[in-house]
Design an enzyme around this catalytic site. Structure first.
Site, PDB file in Angstrom:
ATOM      1  N   LEU A 109       3.639  -0.697   8.571  1.00  0.00           N
ATOM      2  CA  LEU A 109       4.493  -2.073   8.757  1.00  0.00           C
ATOM      3  C   LEU A 109       3.855  -2.383  10.143  1.00  0.00           C
ATOM      4  CD1 LEU A 109       7.892  -1.942   7.318  1.00  0.00           C
ATOM      5  CD2 LEU A 109       5.729  -3.027   6.217  1.00  0.00           C
ATOM      6  N   ASP A 110       3.624  -3.938  10.486  1.00  0.00           N
ATOM      7  CA  ASP A 110       3.489  -4.246  11.884  1.00  0.00           C
ATOM      8  C   ASP A 110       4.547  -3.918  12.739  1.00  0.00           C
ATOM      9  OD1 ASP A 110       1.123  -5.224  11.094  1.00  0.00           O
ATOM     10  OD2 ASP A 110       1.837  -7.127  10.944  1.00  0.00           O
ATOM     11  N   LYS A 111       4.441  -3.811  14.304  1.00  0.00           N
ATOM     12  CA  LYS A 111       5.491  -3.334  15.188  1.00  0.00           C
ATOM     13  C   LYS A 111       6.464  -4.265  14.900  1.00  0.00           C
ATOM     14  CE  LYS A 111       5.980  -2.840  20.041  1.00  0.00           C
ATOM     15  NZ  LYS A 111       5.379  -2.832  21.154  1.00  0.00           N
ATOM     16  N   LYS A 198       0.897 -12.193   7.150  1.00  0.00           N
ATOM     17  CA  LYS A 198       0.788 -13.239   7.985  1.00  0.00           C
ATOM     18  C   LYS A 198      -0.716 -14.029   7.846  1.00  0.00           C
ATOM     19  CE  LYS A 198       3.364 -10.344  11.265  1.00  0.00           C
ATOM     20  NZ  LYS A 198       3.011  -9.201  12.402  1.00  0.00           N
TER      21      LYS A 198
END
Ligand code: URA
Length: 239
Positions: A109-111, A198
């Site tokens: 997962l992205d930061k 996104k």
């Protein structure tokens, strides 16, 4: 199944492989009551291995679900940022019950993304769940800003072109709420490309301001698992 002694120690204690080798040379390890200094010695589940006098149990595969908070990265270690494995080791209850090295998160997962992340040492299961051929569903809740394209649901269903890079597989989009310049979307993907949610949202006119994963395959993020919390689960639940 027989395993090398140094590997068995690093997988079932807090020692890394090189620390395990040092512990062996220092005579801190015994096998069936006799001190053993050779890392290459084969041990099976019938052998009793001790480190500093404490019996090491074969922990086997472990599966931990975490509600990942924003600000930590989905990696095992990083020179700069805190990782989900740092978070796991800070959790005394989990790390005492599972002093195992060799744990890693299944996928990323992205930061700045929150939500469900599974951490395991089961490489085969991870491989299976991440295989593009398996189309394992991942469900996200995205808060967005901007003007949502009125055809967004159909565009997701048809497979959206993402920039010049690729055409996404058909994906699910549900508009949970929409008001002037803002919306909340539920998105179901069966692939896991870089920044995919996104980028897909950008293609339909909105920018994600908050992203959370709420499901991975059949595994749902429990309502009572707060941000930063984690608990053991089993492979059956994940499969
Ligand atoms: N899609 C994204 O854009 N970010 C994530 O972290 C996961 C899916």
């Amino acid at each position: 199944m027989a395993d090398r002694l140094d590997k068995f120690i690093s997988e079932n204690s807090k020692l890394t492989r090189s620390e395990a080798k040092k512990a062996l040379s220092a005579g801190r390890v015994s096998v069936n009551s006799a001190i053993c200094k050779k890392g290459e010695t084969k041990v099976t589940e019938k052998d009793v291995v001790t480190l500093d006098g404490t019996v090491l149990k074969n922990i086997g595969f472990v599966y931990i679900m975490m509600n990942k908070p924003a600000g930590v990265i989905s990696a095992t270690e990083d020179g700069r940022d805190r990782t989900v494995l740092d978070l796991l080791r800070e959790n005394k209850e989990i790390s005492d019950a599972c002093p195992k090295n060799g744990l890693f998160p299944i996928g990323r997962l992205d930061k700045d993304t929150e939500g469900l992340l599974v951490i395991t040492n089961d490489g085969a299961l991870s491989h299976e769940l991440l295989s593009p051929a398996k189309h394992v569903e991942k469900e996200y809740l995205a808060r967005c800003e901007g003007k949502l394209d009125p055809n967004a649901v159909q565009m997701f269903k048809d497979g959206l072109r993402v920039g010049e890079d690729y055409k996404a597989l058909p994906a699910g989009l549900t508009v949970v709420s929409e008001e002037e310049g803002k919306c909340t979307l539920k998105i179901v993907l069966t692939e896991g490309r870089f920044h995919q949610v996104k980028r897909m949202c950008h293609e339909v006119g909105v920018e994600v301001t908050h992203l959370k994963r709420i499901r991975f395959g059949k595994l749902l993020l429990p309502d009572d698992l707060m941000l930063g919390e984690m608990r053991f689960t089993d492979s059956g639940e994940i499969r």
